[in-house]
Motif scaffolding. Structure first.
Motif, PDB file in Angstrom:
ATOM      1  N   GLY A   1     -48.919 -11.790  -5.054  1.00  0.00           N
ATOM      2  CA  GLY A   1     -49.192 -12.095  -3.644  1.00  0.00           C
ATOM      3  C   GLY A   1     -50.433 -12.952  -3.462  1.00  0.00           C
ATOM      4  O   GLY A   1     -50.542 -13.679  -2.467  1.00  0.00           O
ATOM      5  N   GLN A   2     -51.348 -12.885  -4.429  1.00  0.00           N
ATOM      6  CA  GLN A   2     -52.578 -13.688  -4.295  1.00  0.00           C
ATOM      7  C   GLN A   2     -52.515 -14.961  -5.133  1.00  0.00           C
ATOM      8  O   GLN A   2     -53.500 -15.695  -5.225  1.00  0.00           O
ATOM      9  CB  GLN A   2     -53.784 -12.862  -4.751  1.00  0.00           C
ATOM     10  CG  GLN A   2     -54.019 -11.606  -3.921  1.00  0.00           C
ATOM     11  CD  GLN A   2     -54.875 -10.600  -4.679  1.00  0.00           C
ATOM     12  OE1 GLN A   2     -55.917 -10.940  -5.214  1.00  0.00           O
ATOM     13  NE2 GLN A   2     -54.427  -9.357  -4.740  1.00  0.00           N
ATOM     14  N   SER A   3     -51.365 -15.201  -5.785  1.00  0.00           N
ATOM     15  CA  SER A   3     -51.250 -16.380  -6.639  1.00  0.00           C
ATOM     16  C   SER A   3     -50.539 -17.508  -5.892  1.00  0.00           C
ATOM     17  O   SER A   3     -50.315 -17.427  -4.687  1.00  0.00           O
ATOM     18  CB  SER A   3     -50.466 -16.042  -7.906  1.00  0.00           C
ATOM     19  OG  SER A   3     -50.986 -14.904  -8.524  1.00  0.00           O
ATOM     20  N   GLU A   4     -50.174 -18.516  -6.649  1.00  0.00           N
ATOM     21  CA  GLU A   4     -49.425 -19.630  -6.075  1.00  0.00           C
ATOM     22  C   GLU A   4     -48.286 -19.965  -7.028  1.00  0.00           C
ATOM     23  O   GLU A   4     -48.499 -20.012  -8.244  1.00  0.00           O
ATOM     24  CB  GLU A   4     -50.372 -20.826  -5.941  1.00  0.00           C
ATOM     25  CG  GLU A   4     -49.865 -21.938  -5.062  1.00  0.00           C
ATOM     26  CD  GLU A   4     -50.891 -23.060  -5.019  1.00  0.00           C
ATOM     27  OE1 GLU A   4     -51.404 -23.342  -3.938  1.00  0.00           O
ATOM     28  OE2 GLU A   4     -51.194 -23.637  -6.090  1.00  0.00           O
ATOM     29  N   VAL A   5     -47.087 -20.159  -6.478  1.00  0.00           N
ATOM     30  CA  VAL A   5     -45.891 -20.334  -7.298  1.00  0.00           C
ATOM     31  C   VAL A   5     -45.315 -21.724  -7.071  1.00  0.00           C
ATOM     32  O   VAL A   5     -45.411 -22.256  -5.963  1.00  0.00           O
ATOM     33  CB  VAL A   5     -44.815 -19.295  -6.907  1.00  0.00           C
ATOM     34  CG1 VAL A   5     -43.677 -19.281  -7.909  1.00  0.00           C
ATOM     35  CG2 VAL A   5     -45.412 -17.918  -6.775  1.00  0.00           C
ATOM     36  N   VAL A   6     -44.706 -22.299  -8.110  1.00  0.00           N
ATOM     37  CA  VAL A   6     -43.989 -23.566  -7.922  1.00  0.00           C
ATOM     38  C   VAL A   6     -42.515 -23.244  -7.668  1.00  0.00           C
ATOM     39  O   VAL A   6     -41.847 -22.676  -8.525  1.00  0.00           O
ATOM     40  CB  VAL A   6     -44.115 -24.476  -9.166  1.00  0.00           C
ATOM     41  CG1 VAL A   6     -43.347 -25.778  -8.947  1.00  0.00           C
ATOM     42  CG2 VAL A   6     -45.572 -24.749  -9.476  1.00  0.00           C
ATOM     43  N   LEU A   7     -42.033 -23.544  -6.464  1.00  0.00           N
ATOM     44  CA  LEU A   7     -40.603 -23.365  -6.158  1.00  0.00           C
ATOM     45  C   LEU A   7     -39.959 -24.746  -6.036  1.00  0.00           C
ATOM     46  O   LEU A   7     -40.629 -25.728  -5.740  1.00  0.00           O
ATOM     47  CB  LEU A   7     -40.428 -22.597  -4.846  1.00  0.00           C
ATOM     48  CG  LEU A   7     -40.901 -21.141  -4.816  1.00  0.00           C
ATOM     49  CD1 LEU A   7     -40.557 -20.505  -3.479  1.00  0.00           C
ATOM     50  CD2 LEU A   7     -40.289 -20.339  -5.954  1.00  0.00           C
TER      51      LEU A   7
END
Lengths: 587, 81
Positions: free
Chosen positions: A275-281
């Motif tokens: 929840g505190q990270s960043e994802v590549v979608l």
């Protein structure tokens, strides 16, 4: 993406099939009577039946579809998990015990228990057939979709081989072998999902290679010429020199505190860190060019983890974030259909006749809720684990779960693939039994009043199973291109609209008449089907017409057609009160 | 008025208990669906161990179903004694 067929997967798959077929032949002798064939003699232990519920219910759509949806869009797939499971509450508290008390082989028996009406038998059998066929198509298509990349066979071969194995299982020992196949499959699915989840948590989260500098990976472009030749990023698709293939995707672009990896995480820490990270979608866009070729462009974007863990990213659930009331109604309608659909599915309802009494029916439902609920809790971790595994195929969300397993090694991949096939086997065999029971028990002997002996009834049941199996194979080949999840949603809506009003009103309103039940089933079935055929989703995905030109205001019928079923039943019953022989028998 | 059998009475009291638990669950499910549709911002808060309400509520509905099912079985067994 090109897959290397795995020899281990082929071997393990063949062992699975050989084992289940062996089991079927072993049980074959127990299914000579009608009760043996359709209800396993009513002798299944409640615990086995409870796990078999999981095997029956957790179809390929649950396993592959939900994992893929979470891996590609985040939380939205989990909405299906919640809705599918919540439906079991209706089954447990409202339907299970009365349906066991009132019926023998099919749910038409229960509906018709007080009336002995040919109309009810015809209506219930028709809706059973309609729902079962709708449910069968995505399972068969799913088998083909899987077998191609996993074992390297063609779609057609995959569908035919799965269909043949299922028909053999059903014909040899009917509900007995079906139950044990479903029991084994349910247990394996839950156990291996737990293993996968443990491995995901053990691995923890890590930032994708090269992404820590803040760059995004390049877009990927697939072009399919009208001749069928495929190009990836301008080069012919392949793994050789001068060729190119899609890159595996599924990475984090940032972890909290600038870390590059976390090490093992607990379940709550996994969710909160994500929840505190960043994802590549990746989003995809398909265009048809004037020279007849189609181009699909996959574009990456960075999405905050907090957004990934919120509903509303998937196209079907965009409505939550829209201001338009019709979009919100579409969402409410879907969640209503999921809630009401489970306890209206014929292949689930017939499982209540395989145990000895109402108390066993209740206990097996509780075991079912426990095992199915546990699996659905795991789906969130499996999906998010796939999303961050660095192993998924951007062009095929159905493959997310098997590819996640492959990221942990070939053996696990082979096991998960084999389980995915047994998933199809278990659900399809249940559907074929349900359809066969509807034709032989409800239509032939109930509606047409054919006087069949016990042995002839079983023979007819086996013959119908073969026919339904062939129909399933043909449809599975014909609908190769159709989205798998889409059809399961149809089946739930039609089942809930056609069957639930009658089941509920029969139990709770003494004024229910046979005309009321018959009318409600037909109205619910026809109205929900018509609504689906006139909806924007069908326009876009099936007819390839602009979705704006669809006639109905939103795609999911449940919120209109389920109440319509209830209303029809009440109105028709009120008008037919007091006719001779229409009311419930006293006693 | 005919005298009803004990079995029918038991069935009726079971079904009344079942309906009460069903209503409880239905209210919780309806709350979840309405929050998702009309007040999604509430689901964004993360009150427990950094996990947001969307996940906690969803997990709660799944686990809660099993807890209610066990409670139902337990209450019925106590009644039967």
């Amino acid at each position: 993406m090109i897959y290397e067929p795995s020899a281990t997967a082929v071997v393990i798959f063949c062992l699975f099939v050989a084992f289940t077929l062996g089991l079927s032949f072993y049980f074959g002798g127990r299914a000579r009577s009608v009760k043996g064939y359709y209800a396993a003699g009513g002798s299944i232990h409640w615990f086995v039946n409870g796990i078999a519920f999981a095997g029956d219910y957790l179809s390929a759509a649950s396993f592959l579809g939900i994992c893929g949806m979470i891996a590609f869009y985040g939380y939205d797939g989990f909405l299906y998990s919640v809705g599918y499971l919540a439906g079991w509450i209706v089954a447990l508290f409202v339907i299970a015990e009365p349906i066991k008390r009132l019926g023998r082989y099919t749910f038409a028996d229960a509906l018709d228990n007080r009336f002995n009406s040919r109309g009810i038998k015809l209506a219930a059998a028709t809706s059973t057939l309609a729902v079962s066929i709708f449910y069968l198509i995505p399972q068969m298509v799913g088998a083909g979709v899987l077998i191609k990349p996993l074992l390297g066979f063609s779609h057609t071969f995959g569908v035919i081989s799965v269909g043949t194995v299922v028909v053999l299982i059903v014909v040899t020992a009917g509900m007995v072998s079906t139950t044990y196949v479903q029991f084994i499959k349910g247990a394996l699915l839950v156990a291996f999902s737990l293993v996968l989840t443990a491995l995901i948590l053990q691995r923890g989260l890590r930032v994708g290679p090269g992404l820590e500098r803040g760059d995004l990976p390049p877009a990927q472009i697939v072009t399919v010429k009208f001749t069928g030749e495929r190009f990836v990023n301008g080069k012919p698709q392949g793994r050789g020199p001068g060729q190119s293939d899609l890159e595996h995707v599924g990475h984090l672009s940032r972890l909290p505190g600038g870390a590059t990896h976390t090490g093992p995480l607990g379940p709550l820490a996994f969710l909160s860190t994500l929840g505190q990270s960043e994802v590549v979608l990746w989003s995809s866009k398909t265009e048809k060019l004037s020279d007849g070729s189609t181009t699909t462009t996959y574009t990456p974007r960075k999405v905050p983890g907090s957004e990934v863990l919120q509903p509303g990213n998937h196209p079907s659930f965009n409505g939550i974030r829209s201001e338009k009331l019709s979009d919100k109604l579409n969402f409410l309608s879907l969640m209503l259909a999921l809630f009401c659909g489970t306890a209206s599915l014929p292949h689930i309802l017939i499982r209540y006749y395989t145990v000895k009494d109402a108390a066993s029916a209740r206990k097996s439902t509780i075991v079912g809720i426990g095992s199915i609920g546990f699996f659905y809790v795991l789906t969130l971790f499996l999906g998010l684990g796939a999303m961050t595994s660095g192993a998924i195929d951007v062009s095929n969300s159905n493959m997310a779960a098997p590819l996640l397993a492959r990221s942990f090694g070939e053996m696990l991949f082979a096991a998960i693939s084999a389980i995915a096939f047994t998933t199809v086997l278990g659900t399809v065999s249940g559907l074929i039994i349900a359809a066969s029971g509807a034709v032989v028990h409800d239509l032939l002997t109930g509606y047409f009043r054919l006087d069949l002996h016990d042995a002839n009834k079983v023979r007819a049941g086996k013959f119908v199973s073969v026919v339904v199996g062939i129909v399933a194979i043909v449809l599975g080949i014909a609908f190769e291109k159709l989205n798998v999840n889409f059809l399961v949603g149809w089946a739930f809506s039609v089942a809930a609209s056609a069957n639930l009003p009658s089941l509920v009103m029969l139990l709770f309103w003494r004024g229910t008449t046979r005309e009321g039940i018959t009318a409600a089933i037909f109205t619910g079935m026809v109205s929900s089907l018509a609504w689906i055929l006139l909806s924007a989703e069908t326009y876009e995905n099936v007819y390839k017409l602009p979705p704006e030109s669809a006639i109905v205001p939103f795609s999911q019928p449940g919120i209109v057609t389920i109440p319509l079923g209830f209303l029809t039943l009440i109105v028709v019953s009120l008008f037919t009160q007091g006719r001779v022989g229409t009311g419930p028998r006293k006693g | 008025m005919e005298k009803r059998s004990d079995a029918a009475k038991v069935a009726e009291s079971e079904s009344r208990l079942g309906l009460a638990l069903f209503t409880l669950y239905l209210a919780a499910y309806t709350g979840f669906v309405l929050l998702s549709a009309f007040a999604p911002s509430i689901l964004e808060d993360a009150p427990l161990a950094g996990v947001n309400i969307a996940i906690l509520y969803g997990m709660g509905l799944i686990i809660g179903a099993f807890v209610l099912a066990l409670l139902y079985a337990w209450l019925l067994r106590r009644k039967a004694r």
